[in-house]
Design a protein around this motif. Structure first.
Motif, mmCIF file in Angstrom:
data_model
loop_
_atom_site.group_PDB
_atom_site.id
_atom_site.type_symbol
_atom_site.label_atom_id
_atom_site.label_comp_id
_atom_site.label_asym_id
_atom_site.label_seq_id
_atom_site.Cartn_x
_atom_site.Cartn_y
_atom_site.Cartn_z
ATOM 1 N N GLY A 52 73.091 110.425 -80.961
ATOM 2 C CA GLY A 52 72.931 110.995 -82.603
ATOM 3 C C GLY A 52 71.493 110.314 -83.225
ATOM 4 N N GLY A 53 70.848 109.480 -82.183
ATOM 5 C CA GLY A 53 69.592 108.984 -82.657
ATOM 6 C C GLY A 53 69.709 107.399 -83.413
ATOM 7 N N PHE A 54 70.851 107.035 -83.570
ATOM 8 C CA PHE A 54 71.170 105.765 -84.423
ATOM 9 C C PHE A 54 70.833 104.668 -83.639
ATOM 10 C CE2 PHE A 54 74.025 109.264 -85.866
ATOM 11 C CZ PHE A 54 73.488 109.320 -87.275
ATOM 12 N N CYS A 55 70.741 104.411 -82.290
ATOM 13 C CA CYS A 55 70.233 103.221 -81.505
ATOM 14 C C CYS A 55 69.569 103.421 -80.177
ATOM 15 C CB CYS A 55 71.722 102.534 -81.253
ATOM 16 S SG CYS A 55 72.753 103.461 -80.085
ATOM 17 N N GLU A 56 69.064 102.498 -79.717
ATOM 18 C CA GLU A 56 68.302 102.629 -78.396
ATOM 19 C C GLU A 56 69.249 102.555 -77.449
ATOM 20 O OE1 GLU A 56 65.332 103.354 -78.170
ATOM 21 O OE2 GLU A 56 65.168 103.379 -80.462
ATOM 22 N N LEU A 57 68.913 103.030 -76.253
ATOM 23 C CA LEU A 57 69.825 103.156 -74.935
ATOM 24 C C LEU A 57 70.336 101.628 -74.591
ATOM 25 C CD1 LEU A 57 71.197 104.494 -72.695
ATOM 26 C CD2 LEU A 57 68.920 104.497 -71.499
ATOM 27 N N GLU A 58 69.481 100.698 -74.628
ATOM 28 C CA GLU A 58 69.666 99.369 -74.204
ATOM 29 C C GLU A 58 70.776 98.666 -74.859
ATOM 30 O OE1 GLU A 58 66.600 100.305 -74.983
ATOM 31 O OE2 GLU A 58 65.378 100.294 -73.198
ATOM 32 N N ALA A 59 71.023 99.252 -76.191
ATOM 33 C CA ALA A 59 71.996 98.736 -77.183
ATOM 34 C C ALA A 59 73.561 99.013 -76.806
ATOM 35 C CB ALA A 59 71.888 99.054 -78.472
ATOM 36 N N ILE A 60 73.674 100.088 -76.000
ATOM 37 C CA ILE A 60 74.941 100.790 -75.721
ATOM 38 C C ILE A 60 75.556 100.322 -74.070
ATOM 39 C CG2 ILE A 60 74.438 102.463 -77.497
ATOM 40 C CD1 ILE A 60 74.335 104.330 -74.955
ATOM 41 N N VAL A 61 74.544 99.629 -73.322
ATOM 42 C CA VAL A 61 74.907 99.465 -71.944
ATOM 43 C C VAL A 61 75.576 98.094 -71.926
ATOM 44 C CG1 VAL A 61 74.265 99.080 -69.545
ATOM 45 C CG2 VAL A 61 73.166 100.962 -71.049
ATOM 46 N N ASN A 62 77.036 98.043 -71.391
ATOM 47 C CA ASN A 62 77.640 97.066 -71.256
ATOM 48 C C ASN A 62 77.748 96.594 -69.779
ATOM 49 O OD1 ASN A 62 79.334 96.500 -73.920
ATOM 50 N ND2 ASN A 62 79.607 98.588 -73.314
ATOM 51 N N HIS A 63 77.331 95.220 -69.391
ATOM 52 C CA HIS A 63 77.231 94.807 -68.074
ATOM 53 C C HIS A 63 78.378 94.091 -67.881
ATOM 54 C CE1 HIS A 63 72.918 96.044 -68.231
ATOM 55 N NE2 HIS A 63 72.753 95.410 -69.233
ATOM 56 N N LEU A 64 79.344 94.633 -66.782
ATOM 57 C CA LEU A 64 80.418 94.014 -66.533
ATOM 58 C C LEU A 64 80.200 93.449 -65.306
ATOM 59 C CD1 LEU A 64 82.961 97.173 -67.335
ATOM 60 C CD2 LEU A 64 82.028 95.323 -68.996
ATOM 61 N N SER A 65 79.909 92.188 -65.261
ATOM 62 C CA SER A 65 79.383 91.229 -64.174
ATOM 63 C C SER A 65 80.835 91.142 -63.125
ATOM 64 C CB SER A 65 79.086 90.000 -64.381
ATOM 65 O OG SER A 65 79.944 89.311 -65.166
ATOM 66 N N ASP A 66 82.082 91.149 -63.702
ATOM 67 C CA ASP A 66 83.061 90.765 -62.989
ATOM 68 C C ASP A 66 83.685 91.824 -62.225
ATOM 69 O OD1 ASP A 66 83.777 92.075 -65.289
ATOM 70 O OD2 ASP A 66 85.718 91.644 -65.537
ATOM 71 N N LEU A 67 83.161 93.187 -62.676
ATOM 72 C CA LEU A 67 83.466 94.320 -61.836
ATOM 73 C C LEU A 67 82.152 94.989 -61.276
ATOM 74 C CD1 LEU A 67 85.613 96.198 -64.525
ATOM 75 C CD2 LEU A 67 86.413 94.946 -62.535
ATOM 76 N N ASN A 68 80.924 94.161 -61.405
ATOM 77 C CA ASN A 68 79.852 94.700 -60.652
ATOM 78 C C ASN A 68 79.376 96.013 -61.129
ATOM 79 O OD1 ASN A 68 77.536 93.884 -59.109
ATOM 80 N ND2 ASN A 68 78.542 95.347 -57.244
ATOM 81 N N LEU A 69 79.597 96.368 -62.425
ATOM 82 C CA LEU A 69 79.035 97.838 -62.839
ATOM 83 C C LEU A 69 79.046 97.738 -64.351
ATOM 84 C CD1 LEU A 69 81.672 99.378 -64.609
ATOM 85 C CD2 LEU A 69 82.606 99.401 -62.450
ATOM 86 N N ASP A 70 77.990 98.908 -64.585
ATOM 87 C CA ASP A 70 77.651 99.090 -66.045
ATOM 88 C C ASP A 70 78.599 100.194 -66.811
ATOM 89 O OD1 ASP A 70 75.855 96.991 -65.711
ATOM 90 O OD2 ASP A 70 74.050 98.447 -65.787
ATOM 91 N N CYS A 71 78.849 99.966 -68.039
ATOM 92 C CA CYS A 71 79.639 100.870 -68.782
ATOM 93 C C CYS A 71 79.089 101.075 -69.923
ATOM 94 C CB CYS A 71 81.214 100.305 -68.927
ATOM 95 S SG CYS A 71 82.205 101.186 -70.066
ATOM 96 N N ILE A 72 79.190 102.513 -70.432
ATOM 97 C CA ILE A 72 78.725 102.884 -71.764
ATOM 98 C C ILE A 72 79.977 103.454 -72.508
ATOM 99 C CG2 ILE A 72 77.345 104.642 -73.118
ATOM 100 C CD1 ILE A 72 75.074 104.182 -71.034
ATOM 101 N N THR A 73 80.297 103.056 -73.561
ATOM 102 C CA THR A 73 81.442 103.331 -74.089
ATOM 103 C C THR A 73 81.127 104.682 -75.094
ATOM 104 O OG1 THR A 73 81.016 102.188 -76.338
ATOM 105 C CG2 THR A 73 82.460 101.186 -74.484
ATOM 106 N N ALA A 74 82.072 105.464 -75.744
ATOM 107 C CA ALA A 74 81.768 106.623 -76.441
ATOM 108 C C ALA A 74 80.920 106.221 -77.684
ATOM 109 C CB ALA A 74 83.165 107.211 -76.742
ATOM 110 N N GLY A 75 81.458 105.081 -78.401
ATOM 111 C CA GLY A 75 80.860 104.783 -79.667
ATOM 112 C C GLY A 75 81.566 105.529 -80.841
ATOM 113 N N ASN A 76 81.022 105.700 -82.083
ATOM 114 C CA ASN A 76 81.570 106.078 -83.160
ATOM 115 C C ASN A 76 81.833 107.839 -82.956
ATOM 116 O OD1 ASN A 76 79.397 103.783 -84.664
ATOM 117 N ND2 ASN A 76 81.827 103.770 -84.789
#
Length: 242
Positions: A112-136
């Motif tokens: 929707g253009g409300f944030c940059e991509l870097e702001a939505i990437v969650n780095h899950l080090s314990d699982l060794n993967l990245d995750c992007i949630t759905a958001g609002n």
């Protein structure tokens, strides 16, 4: 598109319990189940250069789609692959609840253009993967998932990750999965033993075929674990020939 043989003949196969998520203390049977699914998926996508995108869906709700998507992403990450898990269910997102991460900003906010991509990437080090949630939750999820920005987003992450897995809404409830199928053609279909209806599965597969989606295979989910031994919860990944 015809149903796979295991559904037509009603054979009992090894299935995966949707009550479990892979952790360091997971049962060996669960881990082996996902390894089998993971191996078949890796072979199915072996000819694709760069990031390999797959979305997971089902015919209806409550068929184990989200937990299976998370588990498969975790299993792929255990191979040291770069994995991105995306909650693209912009109506009823659940990945953040299972992984216990915040859902303040996510895919919908970015599209929707409300944030940059870097702001939505969650780095899950314990699982060794990245995750992007759905958001609002947006008022126009189907349009966002089929937008030019979504297409550009997918092309970008394909250059950053080896595997990108999308959790999507059920096919027979909303059109979001079919919209995403225009950008991500590979599908894994999840169904639950004793719950998923053959007529609903056939309806969903017909819709996916019409959208030119490629069903790589099926994962079936066990619904009743009472009085069963752990060996009954190993998984099986079913191929549907295209």
């Amino acid at each position: 598109m015809r149903l796979p043989d295991f559904m037509i003949k009603n054979h009992r196969r090894h299935v995966l319990s949707d009550a479990d998520l892979i952790t360091k203390n997971s049962s060996p049977a669960l881990s082996e189940a996902l390894k089998g699914a993971r191996t078949n998926l890796m072979y199915a996508l072996a000819d694709i250069d760069g990031g390999k995108c797959v979305f997971m869906t089902s015919a209806l709700a409550a068929e184990g789609k989200t937990t299976t998507c998370i588990n498969l992403a975790v299993s792929l990450a255990q191979t040291e692959s770069r994995v991105l898990l995306i909650d693209s269910d912009l109506r009823r997102p659940r990945i953040h609840t299972y992984l216990n991460i915040k859902n303040k900003e996510g895919l919908a906010n970015y599209l929707g253009g409300f944030c940059e991509l870097e702001a939505i990437v969650n780095h899950l080090s314990d699982l060794n993967l990245d995750c992007i949630t759905a958001g609002n939750l947006p008022p126009n999820p189907t349009e966002l998932l089929s937008s030019k920005k979504m297409k550009s987003f997918i092309e970008f992450v394909k250059g950053k990750y080896d595997y990108i897995l999308f959790d999507t809404p059920p096919v027979n409830i909303v059109a979001d999965s079919l919209a995403l199928a225009q950008l991500v053609e590979n599908v894994i279909f999840v169904c639950k033993c004793g719950v998923s209806l053959t007529t609903e599965i056939q309806k969903a597969l017909s819709a996916l075929k019409f959208a030119n989606a490629k069903v790589l295979g099926f994962i079936t989910i066990e619904t009743n674990r009472k009085k069963k031994k752990s060996k009954d919860y190993s998984g099986y990944y079913y191929y549907e020939e295209s």
